[in-house]
Design a protein around this motif. Structure first.
Motif, PDB file in Angstrom:
ATOM      1  N   ASP A   1      17.275  11.745  -6.507  1.00  0.00           N
ATOM      2  CA  ASP A   1      18.782  12.104  -6.687  1.00  0.00           C
ATOM      3  C   ASP A   1      18.903  13.599  -5.794  1.00  0.00           C
ATOM      4  N   GLY A   2      18.087  13.984  -5.142  1.00  0.00           N
ATOM      5  CA  GLY A   2      18.287  14.870  -4.215  1.00  0.00           C
ATOM      6  C   GLY A   2      18.196  16.210  -5.111  1.00  0.00           C
ATOM      7  N   VAL A   3      17.660  16.224  -6.519  1.00  0.00           N
ATOM      8  CA  VAL A   3      17.397  17.403  -7.182  1.00  0.00           C
ATOM      9  C   VAL A   3      16.198  18.232  -6.720  1.00  0.00           C
ATOM     10  N   ARG A   4      16.192  19.463  -6.753  1.00  0.00           N
ATOM     11  CA  ARG A   4      15.005  20.314  -6.217  1.00  0.00           C
ATOM     12  C   ARG A   4      13.853  20.295  -7.300  1.00  0.00           C
ATOM     13  N   TYR A   5      12.700  20.418  -6.881  1.00  0.00           N
ATOM     14  CA  TYR A   5      11.622  20.453  -7.735  1.00  0.00           C
ATOM     15  C   TYR A   5      11.466  21.876  -8.017  1.00  0.00           C
ATOM     16  N   TYR A   6      11.492  22.948  -7.115  1.00  0.00           N
ATOM     17  CA  TYR A   6      11.262  24.311  -6.880  1.00  0.00           C
ATOM     18  C   TYR A   6      12.507  25.146  -7.040  1.00  0.00           C
ATOM     19  N   ARG A   7      12.132  26.162  -7.560  1.00  0.00           N
ATOM     20  CA  ARG A   7      13.165  27.573  -7.399  1.00  0.00           C
ATOM     21  C   ARG A   7      12.377  28.489  -6.776  1.00  0.00           C
ATOM     22  N   VAL A   8      12.639  29.010  -5.718  1.00  0.00           N
ATOM     23  CA  VAL A   8      11.940  29.931  -4.959  1.00  0.00           C
ATOM     24  C   VAL A   8      12.808  31.377  -5.007  1.00  0.00           C
ATOM     25  N   ARG A   9      11.987  32.467  -5.447  1.00  0.00           N
ATOM     26  CA  ARG A   9      12.673  33.859  -5.273  1.00  0.00           C
ATOM     27  C   ARG A   9      12.026  34.929  -4.717  1.00  0.00           C
ATOM     28  N   ILE A  10      12.551  35.840  -4.055  1.00  0.00           N
ATOM     29  CA  ILE A  10      11.781  36.822  -3.500  1.00  0.00           C
ATOM     30  C   ILE A  10      11.817  38.014  -4.261  1.00  0.00           C
ATOM     31  N   CYS A  11      10.633  38.944  -4.124  1.00  0.00           N
ATOM     32  CA  CYS A  11      10.602  40.175  -5.108  1.00  0.00           C
ATOM     33  C   CYS A  11       9.790  41.030  -4.140  1.00  0.00           C
ATOM     34  N   THR A  12       9.883  42.519  -4.652  1.00  0.00           N
ATOM     35  CA  THR A  12       9.388  43.610  -4.011  1.00  0.00           C
ATOM     36  C   THR A  12       8.935  44.669  -5.027  1.00  0.00           C
ATOM     37  N   PRO A  13       8.063  45.483  -4.797  1.00  0.00           N
ATOM     38  CA  PRO A  13       7.898  46.418  -5.913  1.00  0.00           C
ATOM     39  C   PRO A  13       9.295  47.261  -6.225  1.00  0.00           C
ATOM     40  N   GLY A  14       9.426  47.260  -7.442  1.00  0.00           N
ATOM     41  CA  GLY A  14      10.786  48.011  -7.827  1.00  0.00           C
ATOM     42  C   GLY A  14      12.034  47.454  -7.368  1.00  0.00           C
TER      43      GLY A  14
ATOM     44  N   MET B   1      11.616  22.046 -16.815  1.00  0.00           N
ATOM     45  CA  MET B   1      12.361  22.942 -16.025  1.00  0.00           C
ATOM     46  C   MET B   1      11.856  23.300 -14.724  1.00  0.00           C
ATOM     47  N   THR B   2      12.604  23.665 -13.712  1.00  0.00           N
ATOM     48  CA  THR B   2      12.233  23.621 -12.249  1.00  0.00           C
ATOM     49  C   THR B   2      11.150  24.768 -12.298  1.00  0.00           C
ATOM     50  N   HIS B   3      10.130  24.369 -11.387  1.00  0.00           N
ATOM     51  CA  HIS B   3       8.856  25.293 -11.243  1.00  0.00           C
ATOM     52  C   HIS B   3       9.528  26.501 -10.375  1.00  0.00           C
ATOM     53  N   LEU B   4       9.231  27.641 -10.933  1.00  0.00           N
ATOM     54  CA  LEU B   4       9.691  28.781 -10.330  1.00  0.00           C
ATOM     55  C   LEU B   4       8.483  29.598  -9.326  1.00  0.00           C
ATOM     56  N   VAL B   5       8.850  29.654  -8.123  1.00  0.00           N
ATOM     57  CA  VAL B   5       7.881  30.078  -7.137  1.00  0.00           C
ATOM     58  C   VAL B   5       8.266  31.580  -6.830  1.00  0.00           C
ATOM     59  N   ALA B   6       7.517  32.652  -7.248  1.00  0.00           N
ATOM     60  CA  ALA B   6       7.835  34.127  -6.829  1.00  0.00           C
ATOM     61  C   ALA B   6       7.172  34.242  -5.466  1.00  0.00           C
ATOM     62  N   VAL B   7       7.927  34.733  -4.501  1.00  0.00           N
ATOM     63  CA  VAL B   7       7.162  35.245  -3.221  1.00  0.00           C
ATOM     64  C   VAL B   7       7.276  36.707  -3.214  1.00  0.00           C
ATOM     65  N   LEU B   8       6.030  37.561  -3.049  1.00  0.00           N
ATOM     66  CA  LEU B   8       6.161  38.908  -3.057  1.00  0.00           C
ATOM     67  C   LEU B   8       5.949  39.151  -1.497  1.00  0.00           C
ATOM     68  N   ALA B   9       7.050  40.315  -1.209  1.00  0.00           N
ATOM     69  CA  ALA B   9       6.949  41.058   0.063  1.00  0.00           C
ATOM     70  C   ALA B   9       6.826  42.513  -0.211  1.00  0.00           C
ATOM     71  N   LEU B  10       5.952  42.946   0.559  1.00  0.00           N
ATOM     72  CA  LEU B  10       5.519  44.215   0.992  1.00  0.00           C
ATOM     73  C   LEU B  10       6.017  44.976   2.120  1.00  0.00           C
ATOM     74  N   ASP B  11       5.836  46.118   2.227  1.00  0.00           N
ATOM     75  CA  ASP B  11       6.412  46.685   3.720  1.00  0.00           C
ATOM     76  C   ASP B  11       5.465  46.007   4.718  1.00  0.00           C
ATOM     77  N   GLU B  12       6.018  46.029   6.063  1.00  0.00           N
ATOM     78  CA  GLU B  12       5.465  45.314   7.304  1.00  0.00           C
ATOM     79  C   GLU B  12       5.508  43.793   6.968  1.00  0.00           C
ATOM     80  N   VAL B  13       6.216  43.073   6.076  1.00  0.00           N
ATOM     81  CA  VAL B  13       5.814  41.810   5.663  1.00  0.00           C
ATOM     82  C   VAL B  13       6.428  40.892   6.918  1.00  0.00           C
ATOM     83  N   VAL B  14       5.717  39.933   7.159  1.00  0.00           N
ATOM     84  CA  VAL B  14       5.805  38.918   8.176  1.00  0.00           C
ATOM     85  C   VAL B  14       7.012  37.823   8.002  1.00  0.00           C
ATOM     86  N   GLY B  15       7.913  38.029   8.675  1.00  0.00           N
ATOM     87  CA  GLY B  15       9.222  37.304   8.406  1.00  0.00           C
ATOM     88  C   GLY B  15       9.095  35.695   8.417  1.00  0.00           C
ATOM     89  N   PHE B  16       8.093  35.076   9.161  1.00  0.00           N
ATOM     90  CA  PHE B  16       7.870  33.809   9.260  1.00  0.00           C
ATOM     91  C   PHE B  16       7.220  33.397   7.698  1.00  0.00           C
TER      92      PHE B  16
END
Length: 322
Positions: free
Chosen positions: A32-45, A1-16
């Motif tokens: 074959d151009g298939v991605r190794y990772y899935r990246v998703r963004i999350c925040t509290p609530g 399965m593709t490796h899941l990367v969760a990126v946590l953003a809090l208030d005043e997050v740095v956009g870069f």
């Protein structure tokens, strides 16, 4: 399965910092151009958060994403964020991060995201780094964390931290390289048009003069050096390649790269050796000659100094991972 990367953003997050993981990890693909990772963004609530650049981030996920992630990345926050003021975070964020770490997720921070990891108690007694501008404040708030603000990133196994802004790119590429090897990491770097490798122990370049745009660049000499790493590369010859004196060339080279010509060449040769160790069955002495070190002993010395691992161990690790 593709490796899941969760990126946590809090208030005043740095956009870069928030945009770096999706950009780098989504660029890591197989033949074959298939991605190794899935990246998703999350925040509290799953609530919108304000960025330091005065735009709002509307995520698709809440903290429950951290319970399923293989890698959890905390993006940096800017002035005004609570954790930079008093070293505290919400109980929900702390508990979610600690639970992810406890079940074995790889935990990482970019820039001041290290404050969040420290506030969650995940950096106590572990070497870490953050943006050099925030080093004094970090030490004040988290005296039990051995901070090294002079490096680009720190890989402490299951917990990794990076310095500011561009160093997040270096750490993301470092993870791709460790997960899938140099070919995939270099391909991701090419897609993103960024340098493929800077060692974590390299300086953050706290004071770095900006070259005069009217000045000639050392780039042609660097390009020549990369194509001739297996040959002797004398400083005088490289300077003559761009019609500079040795003194001017050395000064301008450091201005443009942040390191001396000798150190840069060693880094490039180690990178060439890594590639050969991962992708060929050449003997160690042959790898040493092809990468410009001459002898296996010299290669072992430089790889141990830069990477902390011997060539044979490095090859075995990547062959086992494959």
């Amino acid at each position: 399965m593709t490796h899941l990367v969760a990126v946590l953003a809090l208030d005043e997050v740095v956009g870069f910092d928030l945009g770096t993981p999706p950009q780098i990890f989504h660029a890591a693909r197989d033949d074959d151009g298939v991605r190794y990772y899935r990246v998703r963004i999350c925040t509290p609530g799953g609530r919108p958060v304000r960025s330091a650049a005065e735009f709002t981030v509307t995520p698709d996920h809440g903290l429950e994403l951290l319970a399923d992630a293989d890698t959890v990345i905390v993006a940096g926050v800017h002035y005004g964020a609570q954790v930079l003021e008093d070293g505290t975070i919400g109980d929900d964020v702390r508990d979610a991060l600690r639970a992810a770490a406890a079940r074995g997720a790889r935990i990482m921070s970019i820039c001041t995201g290290a404050f969040v990891l420290a506030a969650a108690g995940l950096l106590d007694g572990r070497k870490a780094t953050t943006h050099w501008l925030h080093a004094d404040n970090f030490r004040r708030l988290f005296p039990h964390v051995p901070l090294d603000p002079d490096v680009l990133f720190v890989d402490d196994g299951d917990v990794l931290t990076s310095a500011g802004v561009g160093a997040g790119i270096d750490l993301c590429l470092h993870l791709v390289r460790n997960d899938h090897g140099s070919e995939v990491a270099n391909g991701a770097a090419r897609r993103c048009v960024v340098p493929p490798w800077r060692p974590g122990g390299q300086s953050q370049f706290i004071v770095r003069p900006v070259p005069d745009v009217a000045d000639a660049s050392t780039a042609p000499a660097r390009a020549y050096a990369v194509e001739h790493l297996h040959e002797p590369l004398e400083l005088r010859a490289l300077a003559e390649h761009v019609r500079m004196s040795v003194r001017t060339f050395t000064r301008r080279f450091r201005e443009e790269t942040g390191v001396s010509p000798g150190k840069w060449i060693t880094q490039q040769r180690v990178e060439r050796a890594r590639h050969l160790l991962e992708t060929t069955d050449l003997a160690i002495d042959q790898v040493a000659r092809h990468s410009g070190f001459g002898t296996g002993a010299a290669l072992r010395q430089q790889m141990s100094a830069l990477l902390g691992v011997a060539p044979s161990v490095y090859r075995t690790t990547f062959r086992s991972a494959g």
